[in-house]
Design a protein around this motif. Structure first.
Motif, PDB file in Angstrom:
ATOM      1  N   PRO A  61       0.824  -1.217   0.000  1.00 33.51           N
ATOM      2  CA  PRO A  61       0.000   0.000   0.000  1.00 33.51           C
ATOM      3  C   PRO A  61       0.859   1.269   0.000  1.00 33.51           C
ATOM      4  CG  PRO A  61      -0.595  -1.468   1.822  1.00 33.51           C
ATOM      5  CD  PRO A  61       0.633  -2.018   1.208  1.00 33.51           C
ATOM      6  N   ASN A  62       0.369   2.287  -0.706  1.00 35.08           N
ATOM      7  CA  ASN A  62       1.032   3.583  -0.760  1.00 35.08           C
ATOM      8  C   ASN A  62       1.231   4.126   0.666  1.00 35.08           C
ATOM      9  OD1 ASN A  62       0.672   6.598  -0.659  1.00 35.08           O
ATOM     10  ND2 ASN A  62       0.975   6.291  -2.860  1.00 35.08           N
ATOM     11  N   LYS A  63       2.458   4.567   0.977  1.00 33.44           N
ATOM     12  CA  LYS A  63       2.786   4.926   2.362  1.00 33.44           C
ATOM     13  C   LYS A  63       2.022   6.145   2.864  1.00 33.44           C
ATOM     14  CE  LYS A  63       7.113   2.669   3.117  1.00 33.44           C
ATOM     15  NZ  LYS A  63       8.510   2.753   3.484  1.00 33.44           N
ATOM     16  N   ARG A  64       1.781   7.106   1.946  1.00 34.47           N
ATOM     17  CA  ARG A  64       1.026   8.293   2.359  1.00 34.47           C
ATOM     18  C   ARG A  64      -0.396   7.891   2.755  1.00 34.47           C
ATOM     19  NH1 ARG A  64      -2.875  11.676   0.634  1.00 34.47           N
ATOM     20  NH2 ARG A  64      -2.650  13.877   1.195  1.00 34.47           N
ATOM     21  N   GLU A  65      -1.012   7.077   1.931  1.00 34.41           N
ATOM     22  CA  GLU A  65      -2.388   6.671   2.204  1.00 34.41           C
ATOM     23  C   GLU A  65      -2.461   5.765   3.437  1.00 34.41           C
ATOM     24  OE1 GLU A  65      -4.404   8.444   0.827  1.00 34.41           O
ATOM     25  OE2 GLU A  65      -3.106   9.158  -0.794  1.00 34.41           O
ATOM     26  N   MET A  66      -1.388   5.008   3.652  1.00 31.32           N
ATOM     27  CA  MET A  66      -1.319   4.165   4.844  1.00 31.32           C
ATOM     28  C   MET A  66      -1.389   5.056   6.096  1.00 31.32           C
ATOM     29  SD  MET A  66      -1.108   0.964   4.974  1.00 31.32           S
ATOM     30  CE  MET A  66      -1.130  -0.099   6.369  1.00 31.32           C
ATOM     31  N   ASP A  67      -0.667   6.163   6.086  1.00 31.83           N
ATOM     32  CA  ASP A  67      -0.706   7.084   7.231  1.00 31.83           C
ATOM     33  C   ASP A  67      -2.096   7.688   7.399  1.00 31.83           C
ATOM     34  OD1 ASP A  67       1.845   6.567   7.986  1.00 31.83           O
ATOM     35  OD2 ASP A  67       2.717   8.453   7.282  1.00 31.83           O
ATOM     36  N   MET A  68      -2.737   8.024   6.262  1.00 29.25           N
ATOM     37  CA  MET A  68      -4.111   8.545   6.315  1.00 29.25           C
ATOM     38  C   MET A  68      -5.015   7.550   7.030  1.00 29.25           C
ATOM     39  SD  MET A  68      -4.800  11.373   5.303  1.00 29.25           S
ATOM     40  CE  MET A  68      -5.041  12.618   4.105  1.00 29.25           C
ATOM     41  N   LEU A  69      -4.836   6.269   6.668  1.00 30.53           N
ATOM     42  CA  LEU A  69      -5.681   5.206   7.219  1.00 30.53           C
ATOM     43  C   LEU A  69      -5.399   4.993   8.714  1.00 30.53           C
ATOM     44  CD1 LEU A  69      -7.651   2.818   6.596  1.00 30.53           C
ATOM     45  CD2 LEU A  69      -5.631   1.429   6.198  1.00 30.53           C
ATOM     46  N   LEU A  70      -4.117   4.801   9.051  1.00 26.15           N
ATOM     47  CA  LEU A  70      -3.772   4.425  10.430  1.00 26.15           C
ATOM     48  C   LEU A  70      -4.097   5.529  11.437  1.00 26.15           C
ATOM     49  CD1 LEU A  70      -0.465   2.360  10.127  1.00 26.15           C
ATOM     50  CD2 LEU A  70      -2.838   1.634   9.935  1.00 26.15           C
ATOM     51  N   THR A  71      -3.978   6.791  11.022  1.00 19.71           N
ATOM     52  CA  THR A  71      -4.249   7.879  11.970  1.00 19.71           C
ATOM     53  C   THR A  71      -5.727   7.954  12.367  1.00 19.71           C
ATOM     54  OG1 THR A  71      -4.288   9.384  10.075  1.00 19.71           O
ATOM     55  CG2 THR A  71      -2.271   9.355  11.403  1.00 19.71           C
ATOM     56  N   THR A  72      -6.595   7.299  11.591  1.00 18.71           N
ATOM     57  CA  THR A  72      -8.021   7.318  11.979  1.00 18.71           C
ATOM     58  C   THR A  72      -8.227   6.562  13.292  1.00 18.71           C
ATOM     59  OG1 THR A  72      -8.541   5.291  10.755  1.00 18.71           O
ATOM     60  CG2 THR A  72      -8.807   7.387   9.569  1.00 18.71           C
ATOM     61  N   GLY A  73      -7.374   5.557  13.566  1.00 21.66           N
ATOM     62  CA  GLY A  73      -7.538   4.742  14.778  1.00 21.66           C
ATOM     63  C   GLY A  73      -7.496   5.606  16.033  1.00 21.66           C
ATOM     64  N   GLU A  74      -6.490   6.449  16.132  1.00 24.36           N
ATOM     65  CA  GLU A  74      -6.326   7.291  17.327  1.00 24.36           C
ATOM     66  C   GLU A  74      -7.440   8.347  17.406  1.00 24.36           C
ATOM     67  OE1 GLU A  74      -3.810   5.721  16.102  1.00 24.36           O
ATOM     68  OE2 GLU A  74      -2.682   5.097  17.870  1.00 24.36           O
ATOM     69  N   GLN A  75      -7.942   8.749  16.212  1.00 21.16           N
ATOM     70  CA  GLN A  75      -8.983   9.793  16.202  1.00 21.16           C
ATOM     71  C   GLN A  75     -10.284   9.286  16.831  1.00 21.16           C
ATOM     72  OE1 GLN A  75      -8.840  11.979  12.549  1.00 21.16           O
ATOM     73  NE2 GLN A  75     -10.687  13.141  13.046  1.00 21.16           N
ATOM     74  N   ILE A  76     -10.526   7.993  16.706  1.00 24.82           N
ATOM     75  CA  ILE A  76     -11.718   7.405  17.350  1.00 24.82           C
ATOM     76  C   ILE A  76     -11.580   7.530  18.872  1.00 24.82           C
ATOM     77  CG2 ILE A  76     -12.935   5.228  17.812  1.00 24.82           C
ATOM     78  CD1 ILE A  76     -12.150   4.376  14.934  1.00 24.82           C
ATOM     79  N   THR A  77     -10.412   7.166  19.387  1.00 20.09           N
ATOM     80  CA  THR A  77     -10.234   7.157  20.845  1.00 20.09           C
ATOM     81  C   THR A  77     -10.318   8.559  21.453  1.00 20.09           C
ATOM     82  OG1 THR A  77      -8.592   5.457  20.338  1.00 20.09           O
ATOM     83  CG2 THR A  77      -8.902   5.997  22.653  1.00 20.09           C
ATOM     84  N   ILE A  78      -9.678   9.550  20.785  1.00 22.89           N
ATOM     85  CA  ILE A  78      -9.679  10.895  21.408  1.00 22.89           C
ATOM     86  C   ILE A  78     -11.097  11.436  21.555  1.00 22.89           C
ATOM     87  CG2 ILE A  78      -7.318  11.669  20.872  1.00 22.89           C
ATOM     88  CD1 ILE A  78      -8.491  13.194  18.428  1.00 22.89           C
TER      89      ILE A  78
END
Ligand code: ADP
Ligand code: ASP
Ligand code: MG
Length: 407
Positions: A61-78
Motif C-alpha cells: 500500500p502507498n505509504k502516504r495513504e497508509m498514514d491517512m488510514l492508520l491515523t483514523t484509529g487514534e482519532q476514534i479514541t480521542i
C-alpha cells in the motif's frame, strides 16, 4: 499544582468500559489539582486490523495513504474519551496530532517529531480543560499527515511533556511497570522499581516493546520524569530516571529479545580499502538497516562478511546485492533465517569484566549455540536460533539473579 501528561495504550482503551476507566484515572489526576494532557492510542488491535485491511486492497500500500488510514484509529479514541470526560462533568477537548501542533519530518510510516507548537494546547489548558491528543501522528510543514512508527504514541506523550515542560509523564499500560524481561513470556520476571534512561534505551532498542525507543530518547534528552504503570491497578510503577540505583547490587538489569532476524554472509569480497564502505553505503542508500557486522579475512586477497538484518528486509537486501554484484565483486552470498537476538542490559557491566564470558558460558551449558555477538558498555547481545530464543532468555534471567524466586 502541576502539569501531568498521561498516556494510555491500546489495551487500556480497548472498549467503552475501559475508556470510562481511563476517564476516571484522568478525573483523579485533575482532582489532585493538576492540569492534565492525555495522549491515547487506537483502541485494542485497531491499528493491526487497519494494516490487514490495507493489505487486502494492495500488497504494497502507498505509504502516504497508509498514514491517512492508520491515523483514523487514534482519532476514534480521542473523541470517545473526550465525550466520556464531558459526560462526567470534566471539561475536555480532543485534538488530532496536527491540531496539537506536532510537526514531523517528511517521511511516511516512521517520521521523527521535529517541533511542537504548544499554543493551541496551552490555550485550552489555561481555560481549565483537559486536552486529549491523538498519539502516533503528526504533520509535515507541507501539511502532510504522518505517523511515528508502531508504538509511537509513547513518543507523542514524552515529546509533548518535554515541549509543555510538564512535571511528569505517566505511561499507563497493560503491565504494572518495566520488568526484568517480558512478563508475557517469562512467568517469574520481576517488576523493577527504577531503570536509568540509558538502560531503558538499550532495552527498548533491543526489543522490549513496553516503551518506544524514541520516547526514551526524548525523556533522556529533555530530562522528562517518566513512569510506566498499570492502567488497571492503582499501584506505583517503574520510574525511568538519570541514575537508577541497582537493587541488590545486580550487574544485569534486564533481558531483552527480538525474533525474525536473518544473517547474511557475503563470501569472497576483494580485500580493498573501500570494500566495506561501498557495501554498507549501498545497503544504507536502500534503507536497509544493518545491525551486527562480523568481518573475517580468509587470506591476503579475500574477506568474508556477515551481517544481521530484520528478516522482512531479506528480499530487498538480496536484490540490492545482486544488482551491485559487479561493483562489489563478491563470489557468493549465503543467508540463515529464523534467528533471534537475546541481550542482557545493565549499567553495572561497565565496572564488571567477565559479564560476556558468563553469558556465553550459561548459553553453552544449555547447549545454545551463539551465531553472532555484539557488545556495548552496558549490553551484550547474542544471536541464536529462534527456536532457542525463549529458553536463552529464561536461563540468562535465572543465571543473572533476576528471577522473582531469587529474592
Ligand atoms: P501499550 O498498548 O500500552 O502501548 P504495549 O503492548 O506496547 O502496550 O507494551 C506493553 C507490553 O510490553 C506488555 O504487555 C509486555 O508484554 C511487553 N513487554 C516487553 N518487554 C517488557 C518488559 N521488559 N517489561 C514489561 N513489559 C514488557
Ligand atoms: N496505534 C499505534 C500502534 O498500534 C501507536 C501506538 O499504539 O503507540 O502501533
Ligand atoms: Mg506501546
Amino acid at each position: 499544582m502541576g502539569l501531568i501528561v498521561q498516556k494510555f495504550g491500546g489495551t487500556s482503551v480497548g472498549s467503552a468500559e475501559r475508556i470510562l476507566n481511563v476517564a476516571e484515572r484522568v478525573r483523579e489526576e485533575k482532582e489532585r489539582g493538576n492540569d492534565v494532557v492525555v495522549v491515547v492510542s487506537a483502541m485494542g488491535k485497531t491499528t493491526d486490523q487497519l494494516v490487514s485491511l490495507a493489505k487486502e486492497i494492495a500488497t504494497q500500500p502507498n505509504k502516504r495513504e497508509m498514514d491517512m488510514l492508520l491515523t483514523t484509529g487514534e482519532q476514534i479514541t480521542i473523541s470517545l474519551l473526550s465525550m466520556a470526560l464531558n459526560h462526567k462533568g470534566i471539561e475536555a477537548v480532543s485534538f488530532t496530532g496536527w491540531q496539537a501542533g506536532i510537526f514531523t519530518e517528511d517521511i511516511h510510516g516512521n517520521a521523527r517529531i521535529t517541533k511542537i507548537e504548544t499554543d493551541a494546547v496551552n490555550k485550552q489548558l489555561s481555560k481549565g480543560k483537559v486536552v486529549i491528543v491523538a498519539g502516533f501522528q503528526g504533520i509535515t510543514v507541507d501539511g502532510e499527515i504522518t505517523t511515528l512508527g508502531r508504538g509511537g504514541s509513547d513518543t507523542t506523550a514524552v515529546a509533548l511533556a518535554a515541549a509543555l515542560k510538564a512535571d511528569k509523564c505517566d505511561i499507563y499500560t497493560d503491565v504494572t511497570g518495566v520488568y526484568t524481561t517480558d512478563p508475557r513470556y517469562v512467568k517469574d520476571a520481576r517488576k523493577l522499581l527504577a531503570v536509568s534512561y540509558d538502560e531503558m534505551l538499550e532495552l527498548a532498542n533491543l526489543g522490549a516493546g513496553v516503551l518506544h525507543p524514541r520516547a526514551v530518547e526524548f525523556a533522556k534528552n529533555y530530562n522528562v520524569p517518566l513512569e510506566v504503570r498499570s492502567s488497571m491497578e492503582k499501584i506505583s510503577g517503574t520510574v525511568i530516571e538519570e541514575e537508577a540505583t541497582m537493587e541488590e547490587n545486580l550487574i544485569v538489569r534486564g533481558v531483552a529479545f527480538e525474533g525474525e532476524i536473518t544473517r547474511v554472509t557475503v563470501l569472497g569480497l576483494p580485500n580493498s580499502l573501500s570494500g566495506l564502505s561501498t557495501i554498507f553505503t549501498t545497503l544504507a542508500k536502500n534503507h536497509i538497516n544493518v545491525d551486527i557486522i562480523i568481518q573475517s579475512s580468509t587470506d591476503a586477497h579475500a574477506t568474508n562478511l556477515s551481517f544481521s538484518i530484520k528478516s522482512e528486509d531479506l528480499e530487498q537486501t538480496l536484490t540490492v546485492l545482486e544488482e551491485n554484484r559487479e561493483v562489489l565483486e563478491y563470489e557468493q552470498i549465503e543467508w540463515e533465517m529464523k534467528l533471534a537476538k537475546v541481550s542482557i542490559v545493565g549499567s553495572g557491566m561497565v565496572s564488571n569484566p567477565g559479564v560476556a564470558a558468563e553469558m556465553f558460558k550459561v548459553l553453552a551449558d544449555h547447549e545454545i549455540h551463539v551465531k553472532m555477538v555484539s557488545t556495548s558498555e552496558i549490553k551484550v547481545s547474542a544471536v541464536v536460533a529462534e527456536t532457542n530464543m525463549i529458553r536463552a532468555v529464561e536461563v540468562l534471567h535465572e543465571a543473572f539473579n533476576l528471577s522473582e524466586n531469587k529474592r
